[in-house]
Design an enzyme around this catalytic site. Structure first.
Site, PDB file in Angstrom:
ATOM      1  N   ASP A  35      18.170 -22.632 -56.992  1.00 49.49           N
ATOM      2  CA  ASP A  35      18.738 -21.767 -55.974  1.00 49.49           C
ATOM      3  C   ASP A  35      19.912 -22.484 -55.314  1.00 49.49           C
ATOM      4  O   ASP A  35      20.401 -23.492 -55.830  1.00 49.49           O
ATOM      5  CB  ASP A  35      17.672 -21.294 -54.978  1.00 49.49           C
ATOM      6  CG  ASP A  35      16.994 -22.438 -54.238  1.00 49.49           C
ATOM      7  OD1 ASP A  35      17.619 -23.499 -54.061  1.00 49.49           O
ATOM      8  OD2 ASP A  35      15.839 -22.252 -53.816  1.00 49.49           O
ATOM      9  N   LYS A  56      20.579 -17.351 -53.869  1.00 45.62           N
ATOM     10  CA  LYS A  56      20.867 -16.260 -52.948  1.00 45.62           C
ATOM     11  C   LYS A  56      21.538 -16.852 -51.715  1.00 45.62           C
ATOM     12  O   LYS A  56      21.200 -17.946 -51.280  1.00 45.62           O
ATOM     13  CB  LYS A  56      19.586 -15.548 -52.522  1.00 45.62           C
ATOM     14  CG  LYS A  56      18.729 -15.073 -53.677  1.00 45.62           C
ATOM     15  CD  LYS A  56      17.402 -14.556 -53.171  1.00 45.62           C
ATOM     16  CE  LYS A  56      16.513 -14.137 -54.322  1.00 45.62           C
ATOM     17  NZ  LYS A  56      16.100 -15.290 -55.156  1.00 45.62           N
ATOM     18  N   MET A 171      16.078 -20.200 -41.779  1.00 41.74           N
ATOM     19  CA  MET A 171      16.999 -19.094 -42.093  1.00 41.74           C
ATOM     20  C   MET A 171      17.251 -18.217 -40.868  1.00 41.74           C
ATOM     21  O   MET A 171      17.267 -16.991 -40.952  1.00 41.74           O
ATOM     22  CB  MET A 171      16.436 -18.245 -43.254  1.00 41.74           C
ATOM     23  CG  MET A 171      16.183 -19.041 -44.524  1.00 41.74           C
ATOM     24  SD  MET A 171      15.259 -18.125 -45.783  1.00 41.74           S
ATOM     25  CE  MET A 171      13.595 -18.143 -45.080  1.00 41.74           C
TER      26      MET A 171
END
Length: 249
Positions: A35, A56, A171
């Site tokens: 990732d 992502k 996040m």
């Protein structure tokens, strides 16, 4: 003959914080699906011909999770040794649990290789211990970026505000205004210390500090961007007392 998938945590980003096993598997794997969160130096340990980017980014390019799940099964069914490389730890807001279940449902052998989660290593790299006996008796790890298809948030910010412990938000840069407001509305002191650690342990690590009331303005002024960890609680004030003597930061 079916191959094998390794769900590998790369830690917070510094290649020297990779586990010995993780580094060995990166050297031995036929294919590495990574990732965006492993540090660039870690990704570059793998020759480009043996790696696939399935990452992502919030508001940017992304690879559907369904594609990643399918690709893991395809490669294993070709007899390949596959490393699914993730930032931090695969089972801490890394969707490793979903991938594990998908592999099992398709009868693919797999192994979990833990990594140091950013929620502990990130604050630590900034001089902030997530637990400290003088300041807290609990720590809560929360995602600031839930599944957008949920009808409502599963995070009870009011209950978290009442714990009196440290809150570590993964996040959570984009939603910072919303959850800091929710915590204040739930009765958390607006002067509670808050820190944002951007790209923890990477060469370009940055730290922004403020309070529950001011941290959004500090974020905007410093243009803090993902990936970053948010730490809320009295432990966040520890940094100012130790950072002068903290080598490498």
């Amino acid at each position: 003959m079916t191959g094998k998938v390794y769900l590998v945590g790369s830690g917070p980003g510094d290649p020297e914080l990779l586990t010995v096993k993780a580094r060995r598997l990166l050297e031995e794997a036929d294919v590495v699906l990574h990732d965006k969160l492993p540090g660039p130096e870690i990704i570059e340990l793998v020759p480009e011909a043996r790696r696939e980017d399935v990452g992502k980014r919030a508001g940017g390019e992304w690879t559907p999770q369904e594609y990643t799940n399918r690709r893991l099964v395809e490669l294993a069914n070709e007899g390949k040794t596959v490393v699914r490389l993730k930032g931090g730890d695969p089972f801490v807001f890394g969707r490793g649990g979903e991938e594990m279940e998908h592999l099992a449902a398709n009868e693919i052998p797999f192994e979990y290789v833990p990594g140091i989660t950013a929620g502990i290593a990130g604050p630590g790299a900034a001089g902030i211990p997530v637990t400290h006996r003088d300041h807290n008796s609990s720590v809560s790890f929360v995602t600031g970026h839930e599944d957008p298809e949920k009808d409502e948030s599963a995070v009870d910010w009011g209950a978290l505000a009442a714990t009196g412990g440290t809150l570590v938000v993964y996040m959570g840069v984009g939603k910072l205004p919303e959850y800091t407001r929710a915590l204040r509305d739930a009765g958390m002191d607006p002067d509670t210390p808050v820190a944002l650690i951007e790209r923890a342990t990477w060469p370009d690590q940055r730290v922004a500090v403020g309070t529950l009331d001011t941290i959004v303005a500090v974020r905007d002024e410093m243009e803090i961007a993902p990936p970053a960890i948010t730490v809320i609680g009295e432990v966040a004030a520890t940094r100012e007392r130790v950072v002068e003597f903290m080598e490498g930061r």
